[in-house]
Scaffold this active site. Sequence first.
Site, PDB file in Angstrom:
ATOM      1  N   LYS A 136      -0.410  13.520   0.564  1.00 48.79           N
ATOM      2  CA  LYS A 136      -1.518  13.334  -0.370  1.00 48.79           C
ATOM      3  C   LYS A 136      -2.748  12.824   0.387  1.00 48.79           C
ATOM      4  O   LYS A 136      -3.841  13.336   0.230  1.00 48.79           O
ATOM      5  CB  LYS A 136      -1.091  12.339  -1.452  1.00 48.79           C
ATOM      6  CG  LYS A 136      -2.092  12.136  -2.542  1.00 48.79           C
ATOM      7  CD  LYS A 136      -1.515  11.309  -3.671  1.00 48.79           C
ATOM      8  CE  LYS A 136      -2.596  10.992  -4.683  1.00 48.79           C
ATOM      9  NZ  LYS A 136      -2.121  10.185  -5.797  1.00 48.79           N
ATOM     10  N   GLU A 173       3.717   8.493   9.916  1.00 48.50           N
ATOM     11  CA  GLU A 173       4.917   9.269  10.272  1.00 48.50           C
ATOM     12  C   GLU A 173       4.649  10.763  10.153  1.00 48.50           C
ATOM     13  O   GLU A 173       4.978  11.553  11.041  1.00 48.50           O
ATOM     14  CB  GLU A 173       6.081   8.914   9.343  1.00 48.50           C
ATOM     15  CG  GLU A 173       6.611   7.512   9.485  1.00 48.50           C
ATOM     16  CD  GLU A 173       5.944   6.544   8.511  1.00 48.50           C
ATOM     17  OE1 GLU A 173       4.750   6.762   8.171  1.00 48.50           O
ATOM     18  OE2 GLU A 173       6.595   5.568   8.116  1.00 48.50           O
ATOM     19  N   GLY A 190       2.098   9.995  -5.792  1.00 49.03           N
ATOM     20  CA  GLY A 190       2.957  10.617  -4.780  1.00 49.03           C
ATOM     21  C   GLY A 190       4.381  10.842  -5.262  1.00 49.03           C
ATOM     22  O   GLY A 190       4.932  11.939  -5.157  1.00 49.03           O
ATOM     23  N   ARG A 191       4.990   9.803  -5.834  1.00 46.28           N
ATOM     24  CA  ARG A 191       6.401   9.929  -6.237  1.00 46.28           C
ATOM     25  C   ARG A 191       6.561  10.755  -7.510  1.00 46.28           C
ATOM     26  O   ARG A 191       7.678  11.048  -7.933  1.00 46.28           O
ATOM     27  CB  ARG A 191       7.027   8.547  -6.383  1.00 46.28           C
ATOM     28  CG  ARG A 191       6.289   7.598  -7.289  1.00 46.28           C
ATOM     29  CD  ARG A 191       6.757   6.164  -7.091  1.00 46.28           C
ATOM     30  NE  ARG A 191       5.959   5.202  -7.828  1.00 46.28           N
ATOM     31  CZ  ARG A 191       4.836   4.649  -7.378  1.00 46.28           C
ATOM     32  NH1 ARG A 191       4.374   4.973  -6.189  1.00 46.28           N
ATOM     33  NH2 ARG A 191       4.173   3.765  -8.098  1.00 46.28           N
ATOM     34  N   GLU A 227       9.824   2.117  -6.313  1.00 51.90           N
ATOM     35  CA  GLU A 227       8.424   1.986  -5.880  1.00 51.90           C
ATOM     36  C   GLU A 227       7.525   1.749  -7.098  1.00 51.90           C
ATOM     37  O   GLU A 227       6.469   1.132  -6.992  1.00 51.90           O
ATOM     38  CB  GLU A 227       7.961   3.236  -5.105  1.00 51.90           C
ATOM     39  CG  GLU A 227       6.658   3.005  -4.359  1.00 51.90           C
ATOM     40  CD  GLU A 227       6.335   4.091  -3.325  1.00 51.90           C
ATOM     41  OE1 GLU A 227       6.752   3.956  -2.166  1.00 51.90           O
ATOM     42  OE2 GLU A 227       5.673   5.078  -3.692  1.00 51.90           O
ATOM     43  N   HIS A 256      35.542   7.066  -4.011  1.00 54.11           N
ATOM     44  CA  HIS A 256      36.327   6.680  -2.834  1.00 54.11           C
ATOM     45  C   HIS A 256      35.508   5.817  -1.896  1.00 54.11           C
ATOM     46  O   HIS A 256      35.858   5.643  -0.735  1.00 54.11           O
ATOM     47  CB  HIS A 256      36.817   7.937  -2.113  1.00 54.11           C
ATOM     48  CG  HIS A 256      37.766   8.721  -2.972  1.00 54.11           C
ATOM     49  ND1 HIS A 256      39.110   8.469  -3.008  1.00 54.11           N
ATOM     50  CD2 HIS A 256      37.544   9.712  -3.868  1.00 54.11           C
ATOM     51  CE1 HIS A 256      39.691   9.297  -3.876  1.00 54.11           C
ATOM     52  NE2 HIS A 256      38.750  10.059  -4.415  1.00 54.11           N
ATOM     53  N   LYS A 315       3.082  -1.680   6.777  1.00 54.66           N
ATOM     54  CA  LYS A 315       2.358  -0.632   7.514  1.00 54.66           C
ATOM     55  C   LYS A 315       1.312  -1.262   8.428  1.00 54.66           C
ATOM     56  O   LYS A 315       1.146  -0.875   9.584  1.00 54.66           O
ATOM     57  CB  LYS A 315       1.637   0.317   6.549  1.00 54.66           C
ATOM     58  CG  LYS A 315       2.541   1.277   5.801  1.00 54.66           C
ATOM     59  CD  LYS A 315       1.676   2.241   4.989  1.00 54.66           C
ATOM     60  CE  LYS A 315       2.491   3.004   3.972  1.00 54.66           C
ATOM     61  NZ  LYS A 315       1.690   3.782   3.028  1.00 54.66           N
TER      62      LYS A 315
HETATM   63  O1  F6P Z   1       4.397   4.436   1.735  1.00 56.13           O
HETATM   64  C1  F6P Z   1       4.561   4.856   0.436  1.00 56.13           C
HETATM   65  C2  F6P Z   1       3.778   6.089   0.128  1.00 56.13           C
HETATM   66  O2  F6P Z   1       2.448   5.790  -0.044  1.00 56.13           O
HETATM   67  C3  F6P Z   1       4.357   6.780  -1.089  1.00 56.13           C
HETATM   68  O3  F6P Z   1       3.881   6.275  -2.271  1.00 56.13           O
HETATM   69  C4  F6P Z   1       4.011   8.185  -0.831  1.00 56.13           C
HETATM   70  O4  F6P Z   1       4.780   9.038  -1.591  1.00 56.13           O
HETATM   71  C5  F6P Z   1       4.290   8.292   0.651  1.00 56.13           C
HETATM   72  O5  F6P Z   1       3.881   7.049   1.164  1.00 56.13           O
HETATM   73  C6  F6P Z   1       3.619   9.418   1.375  1.00 56.13           C
HETATM   74  O6  F6P Z   1       2.237   9.390   1.248  1.00 56.13           O
HETATM   75  P1  F6P Z   1       1.357  10.664   1.589  1.00 56.13           P
HETATM   76  O7  F6P Z   1       1.739  11.742   0.651  1.00 56.13           O
HETATM   77  O8  F6P Z   1      -0.061  10.239   1.423  1.00 56.13           O
HETATM   78  O9  F6P Z   1       1.661  11.054   3.004  1.00 56.13           O
END
Ligand code: F6P
Length: 658
Positions: free
Chosen positions: A305, A311, A371-372, A458, A489, A613
């Site tokens: 987003k 990462e 995002g979620r 979250e 199990h 972060k």
């Molecule tokens: O670190 C959490 C977060 O901000 C989530 O809410 C989000 O889904 C994810 O990181 C990834 O964010 P982006 O889509 O901006 O890479």
Amino acid sequence: MNLSPWAVGYFVFVSSLSSSVTANNGNSSNNKGFISRPAFLPKEHTKDIPKTGDFDRMSYAQWTLKCTDVPQFDALEAAAASFRTDDKLHLRNLCNDSARCAGLTAVHMNEGGRRRLHLDYSRQQVTGEVMELLYDLADAVNFHDRREAMRRGALINSTEERAVMHHVLRMPRGYDFSIYGTPINGSSAHYGRAAGRGFQKSEGNVLLQNVHRVQEKIERFSNKVRSGEIRGVTGKRLKNFVCIGIGGSQLGAEFVHEAFRADPRAAKAAQGRTLRFLANVDPVDFYLTTKDLDPAETLIIVASKTFSTAETMLNARTVRKWLDDSLASISIKQADITAKHMIAVSSNPDLCKKFGILEQNVFGFWDWVGGRFSVCSAVGLVPLSLQFSFEVMEEFLAGAHDIDEHFFNAPPRDNIPVILGLLGVWNSTFLGYGTRALLPYAQALRRFPAHIQQVDMESNGKSVALDGTPLLHESGEILFGEPGTNGQHSFYQCLHQGRVVPADFIGFMESQQPFALEKEVANHDELMSNFFAQPDALAYGKTLVDLIQEGVPAPLRQHMVFAGNRPSSSILMTKLDVFAVGQLLALYEHRTAVQGFIWGINSFDQFGVELGKVMAKNVRTQITAARLRGVSVQGFNGSTTSLLELYLNHGKMMEHEE
Ligand code: F6P
């Protein structure tokens, strides 16, 4: 206050019970073996209580009501106390009351009754009276107005001044969304920036047209890739898709991908193609994701987003190098490789362009999609349409839309996400069960718990209410799960004899891939035998008397006692096809919103992920400076300093030893 007449009576009844219980409260077990919660309620309620639905007069204090602000909370506290002490309320007894059990179900049907979503919550520690108290609580905190505000696009994510409208992503063509921006009862409160100028009736439909425009673009693009009209730089067909993204930009799409893999229709559409997800910045994830793929046949989707998540961006650069190393030559330029093998899903087109992704290959979405909650945006639609076709994804959107309509329109007592959300509040806030399990009896839902874990934890793991005041109870539940019967199990021992963990069991009447050996129980029936048995085992348990009657030797008896009284809900659906996956997604998204509305929190921001972060950024700067320029570790506490020194000196120590 909005207590129903019988609820007032019940309140009086349970108050007398609760006063004796509070005396031995204090985080310890009482003599019934229940864990008591410490008393935390303020003696007096501090806010004015608004008339439900009176949005015009709703002040900020009223809009930000939380469940502990209203007297209905006390009634539920008292009811919960009686559940801790009264043996008559043990599930063993409650579940034998068939009239009670018949009342604690809700059904949602489609296709003239051929498709069924059946919720049985008779194994929850509730009575009809408790449910009524929970509906009263929802009324008292203006749940209905909050849900309506969400539907119409009010800025209910108040800290970020954003609307929350993932439901709009699933509205079909021709749907009338002119309700967008229309204040409830004429009030302009909470419609933010737009409130000053008012809304045109058409604005909602323009917003929806934009959603459909992006969907059409995804349809065109995915069809062209699938048909071979769009190819890689060497002219090979693109049949491997790697989706780089993390959290909300990965988990949902990954869960849906897993759920579709064995669905006959979706599997057929995916034949000859591979979709993989690269989330972890651990180089091992990159290695495993790409090691057996031909870069010339691979299309990379960078889903982010913000297009700035550390990462994701490092993985995107790593994969770009992997493509370049393999494909670049005198005649094939790096820019062409990026242009032909990398596309993006993002709300930040400028950064995508800067990365080298062609403008026409950026699929956008909006700030009102969290995002979620973004599976139904381009985040999920792009990779999943490439793999399964857009046609299949339309069916998925239809399933989610079906539950959106149910959530926004069905009366509370028939409304499955509302019931599930209220039960979550009851179990965690009143009964004190802070963990819950999601147990799909379907291998295809392998990644569903992981996705809902993010959606729920979250969203609802907060410590302050909408107005910034501290919550008087913990919010958010710890959620985990595995498909049955694998979980049985593994961790079910703890569920049966260790902690009380309310569970949602999800099962299906038909298998995606039915199979039976001759003269043996069908494999799906074997699976479902466990689905039906486990909730009863949890609810009823096994008493000492049962064990004596069975002739169990005395020294073993105590070890084999099951206290029972462990709550669960059973969700039984017709079949796990593409439509049903969409339904399940929306069901659990809305359940999360319901809990947040009742608790009075903002379920749609996530400031809690930021601190770590920022601190990682400082560490990254230090590690880079130490590696490149030999700068010594400084500015950290003693523990982190020595850990970092150990880490940074590791290679050097090895060299020295040699
Ligand atoms: O670190 C959490 C977060 O901000 C989530 O809410 C989000 O889904 C994810 O990181 C990834 O964010 P982006 O889509 O901006 O890479």
